[in-house]
Design a protein around this motif. Structure first.
Motif, PDB file in Angstrom:
ATOM      1  N   SER A 191       0.873  -1.178   0.000  1.00  0.00           N
ATOM      2  CA  SER A 191       0.000   0.000   0.000  1.00  0.00           C
ATOM      3  C   SER A 191       0.902   1.218   0.000  1.00  0.00           C
ATOM      4  CB  SER A 191      -0.906   0.009   1.237  1.00  0.00           C
ATOM      5  OG  SER A 191      -1.642   1.217   1.285  1.00  0.00           O
ATOM      6  N   LEU A 192       0.850   1.978  -1.088  1.00  0.00           N
ATOM      7  CA  LEU A 192       1.767   3.108  -1.215  1.00  0.00           C
ATOM      8  C   LEU A 192       1.078   4.377  -1.713  1.00  0.00           C
ATOM      9  CD1 LEU A 192       4.677   4.107  -0.980  1.00  0.00           C
ATOM     10  CD2 LEU A 192       5.142   3.117  -3.226  1.00  0.00           C
ATOM     11  N   ALA A 193       0.168   4.249  -2.673  1.00  0.00           N
ATOM     12  CA  ALA A 193      -0.343   5.436  -3.368  1.00  0.00           C
ATOM     13  C   ALA A 193      -1.391   6.191  -2.543  1.00  0.00           C
ATOM     14  CB  ALA A 193      -0.927   5.045  -4.715  1.00  0.00           C
ATOM     15  N   ASN A 194      -1.133   7.495  -2.362  1.00  0.00           N
ATOM     16  CA  ASN A 194      -2.138   8.419  -1.840  1.00  0.00           C
ATOM     17  C   ASN A 194      -2.806   9.105  -3.039  1.00  0.00           C
ATOM     18  OD1 ASN A 194      -0.083  10.068  -2.757  1.00  0.00           O
ATOM     19  ND2 ASN A 194       0.353  11.000  -0.774  1.00  0.00           N
ATOM     20  N   SER A 195      -3.592  10.166  -2.795  1.00  0.00           N
ATOM     21  CA  SER A 195      -4.301  10.831  -3.895  1.00  0.00           C
ATOM     22  C   SER A 195      -3.344  11.316  -4.978  1.00  0.00           C
ATOM     23  CB  SER A 195      -5.112  12.023  -3.362  1.00  0.00           C
ATOM     24  OG  SER A 195      -6.141  11.593  -2.513  1.00  0.00           O
ATOM     25  N   ALA A 196      -2.281  12.015  -4.559  1.00  0.00           N
ATOM     26  CA  ALA A 196      -1.352  12.578  -5.546  1.00  0.00           C
ATOM     27  C   ALA A 196      -0.683  11.476  -6.357  1.00  0.00           C
ATOM     28  CB  ALA A 196      -0.306  13.448  -4.848  1.00  0.00           C
ATOM     29  N   ALA A 197      -0.325  10.380  -5.704  1.00  0.00           N
ATOM     30  CA  ALA A 197       0.352   9.288  -6.410  1.00  0.00           C
ATOM     31  C   ALA A 197      -0.584   8.580  -7.389  1.00  0.00           C
ATOM     32  CB  ALA A 197       0.921   8.295  -5.403  1.00  0.00           C
ATOM     33  N   LEU A 198      -1.868   8.482  -7.054  1.00  0.00           N
ATOM     34  CA  LEU A 198      -2.828   7.883  -7.987  1.00  0.00           C
ATOM     35  C   LEU A 198      -2.808   8.624  -9.323  1.00  0.00           C
ATOM     36  CD1 LEU A 198      -5.882   7.085  -5.699  1.00  0.00           C
ATOM     37  CD2 LEU A 198      -4.896   5.529  -7.359  1.00  0.00           C
ATOM     38  N   ILE A 199      -2.572   9.935  -9.242  1.00  0.00           N
ATOM     39  CA  ILE A 199      -2.578  10.775 -10.445  1.00  0.00           C
ATOM     40  C   ILE A 199      -1.189  10.859 -11.074  1.00  0.00           C
ATOM     41  CG2 ILE A 199      -2.959  13.155 -11.236  1.00  0.00           C
ATOM     42  CD1 ILE A 199      -5.026  13.215  -8.732  1.00  0.00           C
ATOM     43  N   ARG A 200      -0.176  11.116 -10.258  1.00  0.00           N
ATOM     44  CA  ARG A 200       1.180  11.358 -10.760  1.00  0.00           C
ATOM     45  C   ARG A 200       1.976  10.068 -10.994  1.00  0.00           C
ATOM     46  NH1 ARG A 200       1.501  16.424 -12.461  1.00  0.00           N
ATOM     47  NH2 ARG A 200       2.291  18.019 -11.050  1.00  0.00           N
ATOM     48  N   LEU A 201       1.747   9.049 -10.168  1.00  0.00           N
ATOM     49  CA  LEU A 201       2.590   7.849 -10.177  1.00  0.00           C
ATOM     50  C   LEU A 201       1.730   6.595 -10.299  1.00  0.00           C
ATOM     51  CD1 LEU A 201       4.760   9.011  -7.163  1.00  0.00           C
ATOM     52  CD2 LEU A 201       5.675   8.651  -9.465  1.00  0.00           C
ATOM     53  N   PRO A 202       1.047   6.420 -11.445  1.00  0.00           N
ATOM     54  CA  PRO A 202       0.134   5.272 -11.563  1.00  0.00           C
ATOM     55  C   PRO A 202       0.828   3.930 -11.337  1.00  0.00           C
ATOM     56  CG  PRO A 202       0.490   6.350 -13.702  1.00  0.00           C
ATOM     57  CD  PRO A 202       1.065   7.247 -12.654  1.00  0.00           C
ATOM     58  N   GLN A 203       2.150   3.880 -11.595  1.00  0.00           N
ATOM     59  CA  GLN A 203       2.865   2.608 -11.395  1.00  0.00           C
ATOM     60  C   GLN A 203       2.943   2.226  -9.914  1.00  0.00           C
ATOM     61  OE1 GLN A 203       4.087   5.577 -12.250  1.00  0.00           O
ATOM     62  NE2 GLN A 203       6.325   5.724 -12.046  1.00  0.00           N
ATOM     63  N   SER A 204       2.689   3.194  -9.016  1.00  0.00           N
ATOM     64  CA  SER A 204       2.713   2.885  -7.574  1.00  0.00           C
ATOM     65  C   SER A 204       1.346   2.427  -7.071  1.00  0.00           C
ATOM     66  CB  SER A 204       3.141   4.131  -6.782  1.00  0.00           C
ATOM     67  OG  SER A 204       2.090   5.095  -6.761  1.00  0.00           O
ATOM     68  N   ALA A 205       0.326   2.577  -7.912  1.00  0.00           N
ATOM     69  CA  ALA A 205      -1.059   2.346  -7.463  1.00  0.00           C
ATOM     70  C   ALA A 205      -1.458   0.888  -7.641  1.00  0.00           C
ATOM     71  CB  ALA A 205      -2.002   3.280  -8.220  1.00  0.00           C
ATOM     72  N   VAL A 206      -0.847   0.034  -6.824  1.00  0.00           N
ATOM     73  CA  VAL A 206      -1.154  -1.403  -6.863  1.00  0.00           C
ATOM     74  C   VAL A 206      -1.467  -1.856  -5.438  1.00  0.00           C
ATOM     75  CG1 VAL A 206       0.280  -1.861  -8.890  1.00  0.00           C
ATOM     76  CG2 VAL A 206       1.298  -1.982  -6.615  1.00  0.00           C
ATOM     77  N   GLY A 207      -2.088  -3.027  -5.324  1.00  0.00           N
ATOM     78  CA  GLY A 207      -2.421  -3.535  -3.987  1.00  0.00           C
ATOM     79  C   GLY A 207      -3.545  -2.723  -3.380  1.00  0.00           C
ATOM     80  N   TRP A 208      -3.216  -2.030  -2.296  1.00  0.00           N
ATOM     81  CA  TRP A 208      -4.192  -1.173  -1.609  1.00  0.00           C
ATOM     82  C   TRP A 208      -3.754   0.291  -1.752  1.00  0.00           C
ATOM     83  CZ3 TRP A 208      -8.632  -2.814   0.748  1.00  0.00           C
ATOM     84  CH2 TRP A 208      -8.744  -4.187   1.051  1.00  0.00           C
ATOM     85  N   ASN A 209      -4.621   1.152  -2.283  1.00  0.00           N
ATOM     86  CA  ASN A 209      -4.329   2.590  -2.342  1.00  0.00           C
ATOM     87  C   ASN A 209      -5.091   3.317  -1.239  1.00  0.00           C
ATOM     88  OD1 ASN A 209      -2.759   2.223  -4.678  1.00  0.00           O
ATOM     89  ND2 ASN A 209      -4.636   2.131  -5.897  1.00  0.00           N
TER      90      ASN A 209
END
Length: 360
Positions: A191-209
Motif C-alpha cells: 500500500s503506497l499510493a495516496n491521492s497525488a500518487a494515484l494521479i502522478r505515479l500510476p505505477q505505484s497504485a497497486v495492492g491497496w491505495n
C-alpha cells in the motif's frame, strides 16, 4: 434548529463520484477511503454511511476515530494509520475488526507478547524516506517473517510518499523501489499510493491505495483543476450579507485599520469568521463569489465576521448568499492566500458551522 445563515454544504454524491474516479485510476487495485480528521472536515459518520456500500475498507488516524464509526453502525474494516499500543487497544482492534498499521518495534512487541495472539489483519509501516513513522526495511522484513510464522498471515507492507505531487521525483522512485523490492521478497501485498500518487505515479497504485484529499474534490496537485482531474467539489461554504455600509476615501475597515478605502467604497459584512474556520491570516487578495462575480475580502477577518468590497456589484443587498469557497472559489486558492493548503482549511471547519448534506 439552525438560525445562523452560515453553512458548509456537503455533497455526498460528489464524494462517491470522486471515490469512483480513484477506482478508475487504478482498476486492478483496491481503494481504502481515508476519512480521518472527521472526513477532512466533511463529517466522518455521514461520509462513511454514504460510502460504505461501495468501499472495501476505511482509514482513520487513531483508535477513537475508529470507535466512533463503529458506535454509529459502520461495519466495514477500518485501517488505523497511527497503529495501536498495549493490550487493551489490540484487543479492541480484534473485537471490532480494525486493521492496525504497526510502525514501531514497541507496537509489534506488544502484539507478540499477548496470549492468545489477537487475530488481526496487520499492516506494517515501512519508512522508505518520509522519516516520520515506520520500521526500517530490515526490521520490516524480520517482523513480516515473524507474523507469517506465528500469526499465519502475510502483513500488508505500507509506506508513504513524501513528494508524490512532484513530477518525476527521484525521491518517489527510490521509495517505490524500496517497498516493491521488500514486498516481492516477502510475497506481501503493498500500500503506497495516496491521492497525488494515484494521479502522478500510476505505477505505484497497486495492492491497496489510500485516496484521501481527492475524495473531497480538492486537487492534490497544484497545477491541476478539479475539472481536469474529473473530480467534483464536495464542500461549498456559504454565508450571507448581514450589513452594508458606504466608506469614504481614507476611512479604514476592521481591526488595526489594515485596509483603507482609496475611493468611496461599498462594504458588506458577512456572518462568518475565523471561529468558523475562515483563515484570519489571509492576505488582501482573497476573494468570495456573489451575483456571478468575485469580490475581495478587505480588512482583518474577525472571529465571527468578515468584510468584502462590493463597490462593483450595485445589486448586492442584505440577505444575499455569498460563497467563501466551493465550485467558484477553489479552497486551494483561499488557502494559498493564507499561506497554507486546502487540507488545512477543510479540516479546520469548526463544529459551530452548520453542515447541510446533499445526497443526490
Amino acid at each position: 434548529m439552525h438560525h445562523r445563515p452560515t453553512l458548509a454544504k456537503i455533497n455526498l454524491s460528489a464524494i462517491l463520484s470522486n471515490y469512483q474516479q480513484a477506482c478508475k485510476l487504478a482498476p486492478k487495485a483496491r481503494q481504502v477511503a481515508v476519512i480521518k480528521a472527521d472526513a477532512y472536515g466533511h463529517g466522518a459518520i455521514e461520509v462513511a454511511t454514504y460510502l460504505e456500500p461501495h468501499v472495501p475498507a476505511f482509514a482513520v488516524a487513531f483508535l477513537d476515530e475508529a470507535l466512533a464509526l463503529r458506535a454509529a453502525g459502520i461495519g466495514k474494516p477500518i485501517l488505523i494509520l497511527e497503529g495501536l499500543t498495549g493490550e487493551e487497544e489490540l484487543r479492541l482492534a480484534e473485537q471490532f475488526n480494525f486493521w492496525p498499521m504497526l510502525h514501531s518495534n514497541e507496537q509489534l512487541l506488544a502484539l507478540m507478547s499477548l496470549t492468545p495472539t489477537p487475530e488481526l489483519q496487520c499492516w506494517l509501516k515501512v519508512d522508505t524516506g518520509m522519516h516520520r513513522l515506520g520500521l526500517t526495511p530490515v526490521d520490516a522484513q524480520s517482523w513480516a517473517d515473524k507474523l507469517c510464522r506465528e500469526m499465519k498471515q502475510r502483513p500488508v507492507l505500507a509506506s508513504h510518499f513524501s513528494c508524490a505531487e512532484v513530477l518525476d521525483s527521484p525521491i518517489s522512485k527510490h521509495q517505490m523501489q524500496q517497498l516493491f523490492a521488500l514486498a516481492a521478497h516477502m510475497e506481501c501485498e503493498v500500500s503506497l499510493a495516496n491521492s497525488a500518487a494515484l494521479i502522478r505515479l500510476p505505477q505505484s497504485a497497486v495492492g491497496w491505495n489510500r485516496p484521501g484529499i481527492m475524495l473531497y474534490g480538492c486537487p492534490p496537485i497544484a497545477d491541476k483543476t478539479v475539472a481536469e482531474l474529473n473530480l467534483q467539489v464536495a464542500m461549498t461554504v456559504t454565508s450571507q450579507i448581514i450589513a452594508i455600509r458606504e466608506v469614504m476615501p481614507g476611512e479604514a475597515v476592521g481591526y488595526n485599520c489594515r485596509w483603507q478605502a482609496e475611493q468611496k467604497s461599498r462594504i458588506a459584512t458577512l456572518a462568518i469568521g475565523y471561529a468558523d474556520g475562515y483563515p484570519r491570516l489571509t492576505n488582501s487578495a482573497s476573494e468570495v463569489f456573489l451575483h456571478g462575480q468575485r469580490a475581495r475580502v478587505v480588512g482583518t477577518v474577525s472571529m465571527d465576521m468578515l468584510t468584502i468590497d462590493i463597490s462593483h456589484i450595485p445589486e448586492a443587498k442584505v440577505g444575499d448568499e455569498v460563497e467563501l469557497w466551493g465550485g467558484n472559489i477553489p479552497v486551494n486558492e483561499v488557502a494559498a492566500h493564507a499561506n497554507t493548503i486546502g487540507y488545512e482549511l477543510l479540516t479546520r471547519v469548526t463544529q459551530r458551522m452548520h453542515r447541510a448534506y446533499l445526497r443526490d
